[in-house]
Design an enzyme around this catalytic site. Structure first.
Site, mmCIF file in Angstrom:
data_model
loop_
_atom_site.group_PDB
_atom_site.id
_atom_site.type_symbol
_atom_site.label_atom_id
_atom_site.label_comp_id
_atom_site.label_asym_id
_atom_site.label_seq_id
_atom_site.Cartn_x
_atom_site.Cartn_y
_atom_site.Cartn_z
ATOM 1 C CG ASP A 149 9.485 19.549 9.466
ATOM 2 O OD1 ASP A 149 8.992 18.740 10.519
ATOM 3 O OD2 ASP A 149 11.241 19.198 10.666
ATOM 4 C CD GLN A 150 13.682 17.315 8.171
ATOM 5 O OE1 GLN A 150 14.373 17.729 7.593
ATOM 6 N NE2 GLN A 150 13.297 17.980 9.095
ATOM 7 N NE ARG A 159 2.392 10.027 10.409
ATOM 8 C CZ ARG A 159 1.242 9.374 9.715
ATOM 9 N NH1 ARG A 159 -0.205 8.315 10.193
ATOM 10 N NH2 ARG A 159 2.048 8.183 8.621
ATOM 11 C CG ASP A 176 3.066 0.962 9.166
ATOM 12 O OD1 ASP A 176 3.218 2.114 10.203
ATOM 13 O OD2 ASP A 176 2.762 1.438 8.059
ATOM 14 C CB CYS A 223 -2.949 6.301 10.914
ATOM 15 S SG CYS A 223 -3.758 5.069 10.503
ATOM 16 N NE ARG A 282 -6.280 5.030 5.724
ATOM 17 C CZ ARG A 282 -5.388 5.985 6.590
ATOM 18 N NH1 ARG A 282 -5.907 6.266 8.054
ATOM 19 N NH2 ARG A 282 -4.347 6.064 6.393
ATOM 20 C CE LYS A 300 -1.521 1.938 3.942
ATOM 21 N NZ LYS A 300 -1.683 3.371 4.488
ATOM 22 C CG ASN A 301 2.330 2.406 3.605
ATOM 23 O OD1 ASN A 301 1.297 3.177 3.248
ATOM 24 N ND2 ASN A 301 3.193 2.953 4.971
#
Ligand code: UD1
Length: 440
Positions: free
Chosen positions: A133-134, A130, A313, A125, A405, A30-31
């Site tokens: 900034d990066q 979260r 995860d 989630c 999800r 998924k990611n």
């Protein structure tokens, strides 16, 4: 495709106690898929993505992309053709997009291709603060002006010019996002202290298959030489490390025996090594792994870390297994501060866990008892389902839409392994399940 209607009505009903046995086939990651479908719009030619997981986050992102004019052709459940030549605007206003974290990948993709992007600040989630900034630091380094206005990230650039970027924290999202924008910048970009997760490598391989020039993905220095154009490609997404890991822990938690097929065992090493410490038996094949549980799981300590460390995860699934192991275990969460929300729920099933700061102190119990619990987030929800499958009696898990999800056909796959689980949306269905599965 999964429906997005009446999602709050669905519950899982589970009668626990049966070891899970048999074979399960793992879907695409998924990611990785979230980033890859966003990156696909960077070419004007048609890109074909295979091994796409049919999960809610992917379907929402595809829907949002079609709203801005991307042509999406879902060839079958696991294959999509994407053509980004007709993008009408670079402003994503789609309400649902705020709910998925990975909407931020559209910034890297649109900025790289059109030098402009307006995307709502991401949700996803609720597992802790979260920051992004990066991501913003990287976009600015290659020449974009970035502001946050009215809940949106607005990024614009006259020119994007390669730069040397040092990431202050190891972040998957920012590494991928900067890599996407930089592959269409002028000149050379170097990302130092880059994330090394398998899906970072997969996205780099995908971009390279479209003509990008990215080297070093999978190490902590990624070097990108910008190209003017990306072309058509056909690409198959890697197997999902976390779905595989979840089924590996399912074998441990239910004292089962599961052959998990279509995996890359190398990606599962941190998970396998913890299961071995806990007393499970692991057999590795070229593209499969078999996990056999044990009646007496042993305690161990786990600390979540960026890849190749133990994935955050997988922390709830591991916590639920350790709470059934002999002795005391310490689980330290070092990536997200709010990932112990399953602890209150699992306590209702009989676990003994005390959270102090970012560490859970777990004292093993012999078994869980069925209870009504609610999924706090995607992975924690899956972990609660595994607990319910091992528990005495019936459990009901609320907020199944969060689990959907990221897991395709979760209850179908668990049922095929012998799990007594059904998705129910009415009181009548739930009563029917309880009666039907009652042990006489
Ligand atoms: C991705 C995964 C998520 C996984 C996480 C860590 C997706 C869609 N989600 O999330 O499932 O749990 O990787 O493996 O792929 N950070 C900053 N500034 C930033 C970005 C991140 O400080 O700009 C911090 C975060 O707060 C966190 C750490 O870096 O503490 C890691 O976050 P990151 O790897 O970026 O996670 P995501 O990409 O959001």
């Amino acid at each position: 495709m999964s429906s997005t209607n009446n999602i709050d009505m669905d519950h899982y009903m589970v009668r626990g106690g049966k070891p899970l046995m048999g074979e399960v086939t793992i879907g695409g990651a998924k990611n990785a898929a979230l980033a890859i479908i966003a990156a696909a719009i960077m070419s004007d030619e048609t890109v074909t993505i295979e091994n796409l997981p049919d999960v809610r986050d992917i379907n929402v992102l595809l829907e949002a992309m079609s709203v801005i004019g991307v042509m999406i052709d879902r060839v079958d459940r696991h294959t999509v053709k994407i053509n980004g030549s007709q993008v009408r605007n670079v402003n994503i206003e789609y309400e649902l997009i705020k709910r998925i974290r990975a909407s931020y990948y559209l910034i890297g993709a649109l900025l790289g291709k059109y030098r402009q992007a307006e995307v709502p600040l991401p949700g996803g989630c609720n597992i802790g603060s979260r920051p992004i900034d990066q991501h913003l630091k990287g976009f600015r380094a290659i020449g974009a002006e970035v502001s946050v206005e009215r809940g949106e990230i607005i990024a614009k650039a006259e020119r994007l010019v390669g730069a040397h970027i040092y990431m202050d924290v190891v972040t998957v999202g920012a590494t991928i996002n900067i890599m996407m924008a930089a592959c269409m910048a002028e000149g050379k970009t170097t990302i130092e202290n880059a994330a090394k997760e398998p899906h970072v490598v997969d996205v780099a391989n995908f971009l390279n298959s479209m003509g990008a020039d990215i080297k070093g993905a999978g190490t902590d220095v990624i070097r990108i030489r910008g190209v003017e154009k990306l072309h058509a490609a056909t690409y198959s997404i890697i197997p999902d490390q976390i779905e595989a890991g979840t089924f590996m822990f399912a074998a441990a938690i239910t004292n089962g025996d599961i052959l998990i097929k279509n995996v890359i065992p190398k990606h599962l090493e941190s998970i396998s090594s913890k299961l071995l410490e806990m007393g499970c038996v692991i057999e590795e094949f070229d593209d499969a792994v078999r996990v056999k549980g044990t009646s007496t799981l042993r305690s161990t300590n786990i600390k979540t870390l960026p890849y190749p460390g133990f994935p955050t995860d997988m922390q709830p699934q591991a916590g639920v297994a350790l709470a059934l192991s002999e002795g005391t275990s310490l689980v330290t969460e070092s990536i997200f501060e709010n990932r112990f929300k399953y602890v209150d729920e699992i306590t209702r099933m009989g676990a003994t866990i005390k959270v102090e700061g970012n560490t859970a102190i777990i004292t093993g119990v012999k078994r869980y008892t069925g209870a009504r619990v609610s999924s706090p987030d995607l992975r924690a929800g899956a972990a609660l389902v595994l607990a319910a499958l091992s528990a005495d009696g019936v459990s009901m898990i609320d907020d199944v839409h969060l689990i959907e999800r990221g897991y395709e056909d979760f209850e179908v796959k668990l049922r095929a392994l012998g799990g007594c689980i059904e998705k129910c949306s009415s009181d009548a269905d739930m009563q029917k399940f309880t009666l039907k599965t009652a042990v006489v």
